[in-house]
Design an enzyme around this catalytic site. Structure first.
Site, PDB file in Angstrom:
ATOM      1  N   ASP A 122      -7.130  -3.388   8.330  1.00 52.05           N
ATOM      2  CA  ASP A 122      -6.514  -4.461   7.544  1.00 52.05           C
ATOM      3  C   ASP A 122      -5.938  -5.562   8.417  1.00 52.05           C
ATOM      4  OD1 ASP A 122      -5.205  -2.393   4.820  1.00 52.05           O
ATOM      5  OD2 ASP A 122      -7.216  -3.030   5.388  1.00 52.05           O
TER       6      ASP A 122
ATOM      7  N   ASN B  83       0.807  -1.232   0.000  1.00 49.66           N
ATOM      8  CA  ASN B  83       0.000   0.000   0.000  1.00 49.66           C
ATOM      9  C   ASN B  83       0.831   1.269   0.000  1.00 49.66           C
ATOM     10  OD1 ASN B  83      -2.158  -1.666  -0.128  1.00 49.66           O
ATOM     11  ND2 ASN B  83      -2.836  -1.352   1.990  1.00 49.66           N
TER      12      ASN B  83
HETATM   13  C1  EPZ Z   1      -6.700   1.934   1.685  1.00 51.95           C
HETATM   14  O1  EPZ Z   1      -7.897   1.827   0.928  1.00 51.95           O
HETATM   15  C2  EPZ Z   1      -6.048   0.559   1.628  1.00 51.95           C
HETATM   16  N1  EPZ Z   1      -5.756   0.224   0.237  1.00 51.95           N
HETATM   17  C3  EPZ Z   1      -6.985  -0.498   2.222  1.00 51.95           C
HETATM   18  O2  EPZ Z   1      -6.261  -1.707   2.274  1.00 51.95           O
HETATM   19  C4  EPZ Z   1      -7.341  -0.102   3.657  1.00 51.95           C
HETATM   20  O3  EPZ Z   1      -8.306  -1.011   4.141  1.00 51.95           O
HETATM   21  C5  EPZ Z   1      -7.906   1.322   3.686  1.00 51.95           C
HETATM   22  O4  EPZ Z   1      -6.978   2.247   3.069  1.00 51.95           O
HETATM   23  C6  EPZ Z   1      -8.168   1.808   5.111  1.00 51.95           C
HETATM   24  O5  EPZ Z   1      -6.972   1.794   5.845  1.00 51.95           O
HETATM   25  C7  EPZ Z   1      -4.634   0.713  -0.325  1.00 51.95           C
HETATM   26  O6  EPZ Z   1      -3.871   1.428   0.307  1.00 51.95           O
HETATM   27  C8  EPZ Z   1      -4.366   0.311  -1.746  1.00 51.95           C
HETATM   28  P1  EPZ Z   1      -9.968   4.809   2.566  1.00 51.95           P
HETATM   29  P2  EPZ Z   1      -8.752   3.181   0.589  1.00 51.95           P
HETATM   30  O7  EPZ Z   1     -10.171   5.764   1.443  1.00 51.95           O
HETATM   31  O8  EPZ Z   1      -7.819   4.280   0.294  1.00 51.95           O
HETATM   32  C9  EPZ Z   1     -14.562   5.813   2.836  1.00 51.95           C
HETATM   33  C10 EPZ Z   1      -5.720  -3.910   1.755  1.00 51.95           C
HETATM   34  O9  EPZ Z   1      -6.085  -4.860   2.432  1.00 51.95           O
HETATM   35  N2  EPZ Z   1     -14.309   6.690   1.680  1.00 51.95           N
HETATM   36  O10 EPZ Z   1      -9.060   5.209   3.700  1.00 51.95           O
HETATM   37  O11 EPZ Z   1      -9.776   2.815  -0.413  1.00 51.95           O
HETATM   38  C11 EPZ Z   1     -14.416   4.344   2.471  1.00 51.95           C
HETATM   39  O12 EPZ Z   1     -15.627   3.826   1.941  1.00 51.95           O
HETATM   40  C12 EPZ Z   1      -6.683  -2.785   1.436  1.00 51.95           C
HETATM   41  O13 EPZ Z   1      -4.548  -3.721   1.360  1.00 51.95           O
HETATM   42  C13 EPZ Z   1     -15.314   7.556   1.251  1.00 51.95           C
HETATM   43  O14 EPZ Z   1     -16.404   7.595   1.820  1.00 51.95           O
HETATM   44  O15 EPZ Z   1      -9.465   3.428   1.997  1.00 51.95           O
HETATM   45  C14 EPZ Z   1     -14.063   3.707   3.792  1.00 51.95           C
HETATM   46  O16 EPZ Z   1     -15.259   3.483   4.530  1.00 51.95           O
HETATM   47  C15 EPZ Z   1      -8.109  -3.214   1.684  1.00 51.95           C
HETATM   48  N3  EPZ Z   1     -15.080   8.366   0.185  1.00 51.95           N
HETATM   49  C16 EPZ Z   1     -13.257   4.796   4.508  1.00 51.95           C
HETATM   50  O17 EPZ Z   1     -13.538   6.026   3.807  1.00 51.95           O
HETATM   51  C17 EPZ Z   1     -13.880   8.363  -0.488  1.00 51.95           C
HETATM   52  O18 EPZ Z   1     -13.714   9.134  -1.455  1.00 51.95           O
HETATM   53  C18 EPZ Z   1     -11.750   4.582   4.467  1.00 51.95           C
HETATM   54  O19 EPZ Z   1     -11.410   4.389   3.117  1.00 51.95           O
HETATM   55  C19 EPZ Z   1     -12.871   7.470  -0.042  1.00 51.95           C
HETATM   56  C20 EPZ Z   1     -13.101   6.656   1.044  1.00 51.95           C
END
Ligand code: EPZ
Length: 422
Positions: free
Chosen positions: A307, A23
């Protein structure tokens, strides 16, 4: 389709090294798009996801070359600025091309990522950030179409995230570094992946203050130089190996890691009565004594990472007492519960809280991986379980764990990969 066959119970003991962080690698690969020339990333994990991201960059016209764990990306020419659905649907992180392409070229089309097993995964914060930087963003037949204002350069602004989104912080940061003027990101994600990305951008010539804090201040520059840095160890892979100690009543030492990334996990292990020791770049957890039940709540960094939720649940499944695990990041990140139950775990779900009554020992059974971290939890649970476990759909685990069966075999796991029988 391949599966793992795992025999238990075994106590996993010994020393193992984690690969580079998936990540952190994925956004840094896209940061290479910001600069003409050849970037180099070292200690890159050889995974499905890093190979997919290389294909995305090559689709755009950049050139990628793996030399062992070093990845060279030449982004001198990036003639195509469309990230196609066929690739984005296999990996949501493809959306990280949005910020860099918009910043350097002023136009980009990226397929809108879909949801995942745990519910919708919106990208509204990514798009809000781009609009705040002056881009015109529209949705066109499933694609995000983004264009910089006339004249082609984004303009800095104040941007506040309602959620400290890791992806949105990374994407908007990569857009802001070439914008005109100052951008301040409020409520930015503080994950080490973001700090490493910001450090990489600074090495390229970006001007960013507040690294590691929730407020990142960026002063845009005219141009950047190619990237050249090593990727830190994968903190989730490190945590996954450490969880093997309480899950299998073994003792595991992870070398070449960053102990400060593991504070929330180690605090939980100590609360559970486990002996934890650490040095400059290593951590050891002794799970010989049965772990006591825990109260776990996932949260943005530096809180306990979502995670690691499936992996800590596998440890609670054999702990002494009743644990509670509250998932606050995703709507329904409990697809691993049904599979752990098949191994004999006693878990009750109450909304976003899992109540886990520890049992002495799990039993092997056929189970199925539903996502990357669920797979890891099931492999470790199977190592500690009595009997044989068949774990299907191992392509999930290959997305984010490099050579996991070799690493676990070093710790004594009896695990082999084979074709699923027809
Ligand atoms: C990153 O995903 C990681 N992926 C995920 O890891 C990890 O679970 C996540 O961060 C949380 O730590 C990578 O780094 C490639 P977020 P990301 O945006 O960026 C909401 C793994 O196992 N949200 O921090 O997609 C979202 O729905 C993966 O390696 C919005 O509402 O996570 C979630 O509920 C799985 N609007 C929360 O925020 C947005 O525009 C956190 O999501 C973006 C996100």
């Amino acid at each position: 389709m391949e599966r793992f066959v795992i025999e238990g119970p075994v106590r996993l003991q010994g020393s193992v090294r984690a690969s580079g962080s998936k990540n952190t690698t994925l956004p840094l690969m896209c940061a290479a798009l910001l600069a003409p020339g050849e970037s180099a990333l070292r200690d890159v994990p050889r995974l499905r996801d890093t190979r997919t991201m290389a294909r995305v960059l090559e689709t755009l016209g950049a050139r990628c070359r793996f030399e062992g764990h070093t990845l060279r990306i030449d982004a001198s020419e990036v003639p195509n600025r469309t990230a196609p659905y066929e690739l984005v649907k296999t990996m949501r992180a493809s959306i990280y091309v949005l910020g860099p392409l918009l910043a350097r070229f002023g136009d980009v089309r990226v397929s809108l990522p879909g949801g995942c097993a745990w519910g919708p995964r919106p990208v509204d914060l990514h798009l809000m950030g781009m609009e705040r930087l002056g881009a015109r963003v529209s949705l066109d037949h499933g694609y995000i179409d983004a264009r910089a204002p006339a004249g082609g350069r984004l303009r800095g602004d104040d941007i506040a995230f309602k959620i400290p989104s890791v992806g949105a912080t990374a994407n908007v940061l990569m857009a802001a570094v070439l914008a005109e003027g100052r951008t301040v990101l409020h409520n930015a994600a503080r994950e080490p992946d973001i700090t490493a990305l910001a450090e990489g951008l600074v090495h390229m010539g970006a001007r960013i203050e507040g690294l590691g804090t929730a407020t990142l201040t960026v002063d845009g520059v005219e141009a950047l130089a190619p990237l050249d840095l090593a990727v830190p160890a994968d903190r989730i892979e490190v945590g996954t190996f450490l969880a093997a100690a309480p899950i299998t009543r073994g003792r595991v030492r992870v070398e070449g890691c960053v102990p400060s990334h593991q504070r929330s996990l180690l605090e939980l292990f100590r609360q559970g009565g486990l002996a934890v020791s650490q040095g400059e770049d290593w951590i050891e957890v002794d799970g010989a004594e049965r772990m006591r039940a825990l109260e776990v709540v996932t949260a943005p960094y530096p809180g306990f990472p979502t995670d690691m939720q499936a992996q800590i649940m596998a440890a609670c499944a054999v702990a002494d007492g009743v644990s509670t695990i509250t998932e606050t990041i995703y709507l329904d990140r409990f697809t691993h519960v049904a599979e752990l139950r098949r191994l004999g775990a006693e878990i009750r779900l109450d909304g976003n809280v899992a109540v886990v009554r520890g049992v002495e020992r799990l039993q092997g059974a056929p189970v199925m991986a539903t996502d990357l971290r669920c797979s890891a939890a099931l492999i470790l649970a199977a190592c500690g379980a009595e009997g044989t476990t068949h774990l299907g759909r191992v392509y999930h685990i290959d997305r984010g764990y490099e050579a996991i069966e070799e690493k676990l075999a070093v710790l004594g796991a009896r695990i082999r990969r084979e074709e699923e029988p027809a």
